[in-house]
Structures are given as C-alpha cells and as structure tokens.
Enzyme design. Structure first.
Site, PDB file in Angstrom:
ATOM      1  N   THR A   4      12.072  57.241  21.187  1.00 36.22           N
ATOM      2  CA  THR A   4      11.049  57.579  20.197  1.00 36.22           C
ATOM      3  C   THR A   4       9.928  56.556  20.282  1.00 36.22           C
ATOM      4  OG1 THR A   4      12.000  56.217  18.450  1.00 36.22           O
ATOM      5  CG2 THR A   4      12.802  58.482  18.623  1.00 36.22           C
ATOM      6  N   ILE A  23      16.134  48.586  21.095  1.00 37.66           N
ATOM      7  CA  ILE A  23      14.781  48.311  20.613  1.00 37.66           C
ATOM      8  C   ILE A  23      13.783  48.319  21.766  1.00 37.66           C
ATOM      9  CG2 ILE A  23      13.300  46.579  19.502  1.00 37.66           C
ATOM     10  CD1 ILE A  23      15.280  47.951  17.609  1.00 37.66           C
ATOM     11  N   LYS A  24      12.654  49.003  21.537  1.00 38.65           N
ATOM     12  CA  LYS A  24      11.535  49.016  22.491  1.00 38.65           C
ATOM     13  C   LYS A  24      10.419  48.176  21.915  1.00 38.65           C
ATOM     14  CE  LYS A  24      10.297  53.250  23.101  1.00 38.65           C
ATOM     15  NZ  LYS A  24       9.908  54.603  23.526  1.00 38.65           N
ATOM     16  N   LEU A  25       9.789  47.393  22.757  1.00 37.94           N
ATOM     17  CA  LEU A  25       8.651  46.584  22.343  1.00 37.94           C
ATOM     18  C   LEU A  25       7.375  47.120  22.964  1.00 37.94           C
ATOM     19  CD1 LEU A  25      10.250  43.048  22.833  1.00 37.94           C
ATOM     20  CD2 LEU A  25      10.146  44.409  20.734  1.00 37.94           C
TER      21      LEU A  25
END
Length: 85
Positions: free
Chosen positions: A27, A82-84
């Site tokens: 997402t 987690i995406k940064l």
C-alpha cells in the site's frame, strides 16, 4: 518471484486473494486516502485477510517521524513490513 497486489481496497483484496495468485499486499498513502476509511482499521483488516507480507508506507519525510510512525504501524499486526518514502 513474488507477486504483490498494490491496493488498499478491501473488496479488491478479498477478490484477488481468492484466486491464490498473490504473495502479499503493498500500500501507499495515496491508495490509503482513496479508501476514505480509517487508516488503522483498514490496515488491520488487510492483515486479517492476507497472512503473508503487507507492506505499509509511512507518510513522514524525516528520520525521527518515520521511525515513530513505523513503530506504531508495526503494532497493528505481525505480518506488516514498513516502507519508507
């Protein structure tokens, strides 16, 4: 190769997941904003549907806030990545 569906739409995720062709969900903030639903509720519901990796991107742009948001998101389910930005 792994196939991830790029979506935050619960109905779409349920439909595609039934086909058993995806390995996870990814997402981003723009997809989340299109749902007009509560962020936490949506992420938890996605993680209840998908038992493999669910990639969730933080919205912060500075290190301290990225870490803070990431840690908060990680408490929602055990299958979150987690995406940064």
């Amino acid at each position: 190769m792994l196939i991830f569906l790029d979506s935050a739409d619960i109905k779409e995720i349920k439909e595609i997941n039934q086909l058993e062709i995806i390995d996870g969900i990814t997402t981003n903030p723009s997809l989340m904003s299109k749902t007009n639903e509560d962020f936490s509720k949506t992420i938890i519901e996605i993680c209840d549907i998908i038992h493999s990796d669910v990639s969730v991107e933080v919205v912060a742009n500075d290190f301290d806030n990225m870490v803070s948001q990431g840690n908060k998101i990680l408490t929602m389910a055990s299958n979150i990545v987690i995406k940064l930005p």
